[in-house]
Design a protein around this motif. Structure first.
Motif, PDB file in Angstrom:
ATOM      1  N   PHE A   2       0.952  -1.307   0.038  1.00 34.09           N
ATOM      2  CA  PHE A   2      -0.208   0.044   0.063  1.00 34.09           C
ATOM      3  C   PHE A   2       0.814   1.301   0.112  1.00 34.09           C
ATOM      4  N   ARG A   3       0.443   2.316  -0.655  1.00 31.44           N
ATOM      5  CA  ARG A   3       0.896   3.548  -0.582  1.00 31.44           C
ATOM      6  C   ARG A   3       0.692   4.154   0.837  1.00 31.44           C
ATOM      7  N   VAL A   4       1.864   4.873   1.663  1.00 37.71           N
ATOM      8  CA  VAL A   4       1.479   5.412   3.029  1.00 37.71           C
ATOM      9  C   VAL A   4       0.977   6.604   2.777  1.00 37.71           C
ATOM     10  N   SER A   5       1.201   7.278   1.720  1.00 36.56           N
ATOM     11  CA  SER A   5       0.747   8.709   1.592  1.00 36.56           C
ATOM     12  C   SER A   5      -0.752   8.569   1.441  1.00 36.56           C
ATOM     13  N   ASP A   6      -1.487   7.740   0.638  1.00 35.97           N
ATOM     14  CA  ASP A   6      -3.018   7.920   0.739  1.00 35.97           C
ATOM     15  C   ASP A   6      -3.680   6.600   1.016  1.00 35.97           C
ATOM     16  N   GLY A   7      -3.027   5.484   1.323  1.00 35.98           N
ATOM     17  CA  GLY A   7      -3.505   4.275   1.673  1.00 35.98           C
ATOM     18  C   GLY A   7      -3.862   3.433   0.590  1.00 35.98           C
ATOM     19  N   GLY A   8      -3.348   3.832  -0.647  1.00 36.78           N
ATOM     20  CA  GLY A   8      -3.972   3.135  -2.021  1.00 36.78           C
ATOM     21  C   GLY A   8      -3.192   1.850  -2.204  1.00 36.78           C
ATOM     22  N   LYS A   9      -3.923   0.928  -2.724  1.00 33.45           N
ATOM     23  CA  LYS A   9      -3.161  -0.158  -2.737  1.00 33.45           C
ATOM     24  C   LYS A   9      -2.392  -0.408  -4.074  1.00 33.45           C
ATOM     25  N   ILE A  10      -1.232  -1.008  -3.976  1.00 28.80           N
ATOM     26  CA  ILE A  10      -0.291  -1.482  -4.953  1.00 28.80           C
ATOM     27  C   ILE A  10      -0.397  -2.804  -5.418  1.00 28.80           C
ATOM     28  N   SER A  11      -0.813  -3.038  -6.491  1.00 28.14           N
ATOM     29  CA  SER A  11      -0.885  -4.585  -7.084  1.00 28.14           C
ATOM     30  C   SER A  11       0.450  -4.848  -7.082  1.00 28.14           C
ATOM     31  N   ILE A  12       0.611  -6.305  -6.877  1.00 25.89           N
ATOM     32  CA  ILE A  12       1.717  -6.882  -6.931  1.00 25.89           C
ATOM     33  C   ILE A  12       1.570  -7.969  -8.310  1.00 25.89           C
ATOM     34  N   ILE A  13       2.821  -7.776  -9.096  1.00 27.90           N
ATOM     35  CA  ILE A  13       2.635  -8.493 -10.379  1.00 27.90           C
ATOM     36  C   ILE A  13       4.076  -9.100 -10.585  1.00 27.90           C
ATOM     37  N   ASN A  14       3.975 -10.279 -11.048  1.00 27.55           N
ATOM     38  CA  ASN A  14       5.132 -11.207 -11.226  1.00 27.55           C
ATOM     39  C   ASN A  14       5.845 -10.650 -12.623  1.00 27.55           C
ATOM     40  N   HIS A  15       6.982 -10.487 -12.912  1.00 27.22           N
ATOM     41  CA  HIS A  15       7.593  -9.898 -14.161  1.00 27.22           C
ATOM     42  C   HIS A  15       7.358 -10.882 -15.222  1.00 27.22           C
ATOM     43  N   THR A  16       7.156 -12.221 -15.140  1.00 23.26           N
ATOM     44  CA  THR A  16       6.874 -13.064 -16.234  1.00 23.26           C
ATOM     45  C   THR A  16       5.365 -13.014 -16.454  1.00 23.26           C
ATOM     46  N   ASP A  17       4.358 -12.164 -15.830  1.00 22.45           N
ATOM     47  CA  ASP A  17       2.980 -12.335 -16.235  1.00 22.45           C
ATOM     48  C   ASP A  17       2.916 -11.179 -17.054  1.00 22.45           C
ATOM     49  N   LEU A  18       3.051 -11.396 -18.601  1.00 20.58           N
ATOM     50  CA  LEU A  18       3.089 -10.188 -19.490  1.00 20.58           C
ATOM     51  C   LEU A  18       1.424 -10.102 -20.020  1.00 20.58           C
ATOM     52  N   THR A  19       0.707 -10.755 -19.526  1.00 24.10           N
ATOM     53  CA  THR A  19      -0.642 -10.766 -19.911  1.00 24.10           C
ATOM     54  C   THR A  19      -1.253  -9.287 -19.259  1.00 24.10           C
ATOM     55  N   PHE A  20      -0.545  -8.728 -18.313  1.00 28.84           N
ATOM     56  CA  PHE A  20      -1.040  -7.457 -17.903  1.00 28.84           C
ATOM     57  C   PHE A  20      -0.536  -6.337 -18.832  1.00 28.84           C
ATOM     58  N   THR A  21      -1.730  -5.724 -19.454  1.00 30.17           N
ATOM     59  CA  THR A  21      -1.196  -4.687 -20.500  1.00 30.17           C
ATOM     60  C   THR A  21      -2.326  -3.561 -20.223  1.00 30.17           C
ATOM     61  N   ARG A  22      -2.014  -2.373 -20.682  1.00 28.31           N
ATOM     62  CA  ARG A  22      -2.903  -1.448 -20.542  1.00 28.31           C
ATOM     63  C   ARG A  22      -2.570  -0.397 -22.001  1.00 28.31           C
ATOM     64  N   ASP A  23      -3.490   0.304 -22.258  1.00 28.76           N
ATOM     65  CA  ASP A  23      -3.409   1.437 -23.028  1.00 28.76           C
ATOM     66  C   ASP A  23      -2.653   2.760 -22.378  1.00 28.76           C
ATOM     67  N   ASN A  24      -1.748   3.170 -23.455  1.00 29.80           N
ATOM     68  CA  ASN A  24      -1.159   4.411 -22.892  1.00 29.80           C
ATOM     69  C   ASN A  24      -1.958   5.507 -23.628  1.00 29.80           C
ATOM     70  N   ASP A  25      -1.465   6.753 -23.742  1.00 30.16           N
ATOM     71  CA  ASP A  25      -2.202   7.938 -24.233  1.00 30.16           C
ATOM     72  C   ASP A  25      -2.391   7.683 -25.832  1.00 30.16           C
ATOM     73  N   TYR A  26      -1.713   6.971 -26.413  1.00 29.73           N
ATOM     74  CA  TYR A  26      -1.555   6.965 -27.817  1.00 29.73           C
ATOM     75  C   TYR A  26      -2.467   5.903 -28.442  1.00 29.73           C
TER      76      TYR A  26
END
Length: 230
Positions: free
Chosen positions: A78-102
């Motif tokens: 978690f982020r201490v500043s606001d308590g926001g959750k930080i998701s933990i991802i293994n580096h081999t799990d390349l299925t986690f993708t997202r769109d960038n601004d373009y």
């Protein structure tokens, strides 16, 4: 039970109380530290969310975080500043993708967008993690971890008063099983006995299996089951 008392137990059980000793104090303390760490590994690690090593600095502009190498597994962050959750991802799990601004798709671990840290990519290099997004401001990640012992049994005997308080006093005498395994593996005509070494290795593994079952029961609360009426 202190490290000194465990050293004495080893000498008594190995009939090594008279000088000159078959095993030096330095050797025995090395066996002890190995037994301590091996026990903890077989238990799955020591649960921790309060020690200093569970707080990891997030430095603005730096995509890499430095982790204590005693950490075996991270379960939450978690982020201490606001308590926001930080998701933990293994580096081999390349299925986690997202769109960038373009509108392009890229693997999450290659994301270079700035912002509050949302992901923690682990496993690529021991003692380090990758922050995604790249932090814009300094922060701290609060981790929930399983780790190795915080204290090392020093071979020079400087902490013989250590009491193994992280695992519970009831387990400490059984560390001697692994210590005796190591002792009988010493390559010396007066000490080398592979059959005895194997018997103590097996006894240690059997005890650790029993202890882990107890630890696992302790970690999980009882669940209440409600049955619907007919």
């Amino acid at each position: 039970m202190t490290a000194q008392e465990l050293l004495t137990q080893f000498r008594n059980e190995m009939l090594d109380t008279a000088k000159p000793h078959f095993w030096s104090d330095e050797e025995i303390l090395g066996y002890m530290d190995d037994a301590y760490k091996r026990f903890v590994r077989l238990m799955g690690g020591i649960a921790d969310f309060t020690s200093d090593l569970t707080r990891v600095d997030i430095d603005a502009g730096d995509p890499v975080g430095i982790l204590d190498k005693r950490i075996l597994r991270i379960t939450e962050a978690f982020r201490v500043s606001d308590g926001g959750k930080i998701s933990i991802i293994n580096h081999t799990d390349l299925t986690f993708t997202r769109d960038n601004d373009y509108g392009l798709i890229r693997p999450l671990h290659l994301d270079t967008m700035p912002g509050p840290v949302r992901y923690m990519v682990i496993g690529a290099e021991r003692g380090k993690c990758k922050w995604v997004q790249i932090p814009e401001t300094n922060d701290v990640a609060q981790l929930y971890v399983y780790r190795l012992p915080a204290t090392k049994i020093e071979m020079d005997g400087t902490n013989l008063d250590y009491e193994f308080d992280e695992i519970g006093d009831e387990h400490v005498p059984y560390l001697c099983l692994w210590m005796r395994h190591r002792g009988y593996m010493k390559q010396d005509a007066d000490t080398f006995d592979p059959k005895r070494a194997e018997s103590f290795r097996a006894a240690f593994a059997e005890y650790c299996t029993l202890a882990k079952r107890e630890w696992d029961r302790y970690k999980h609360k009882n669940r209440e089951i409600q049955y619907g009426g007919l």
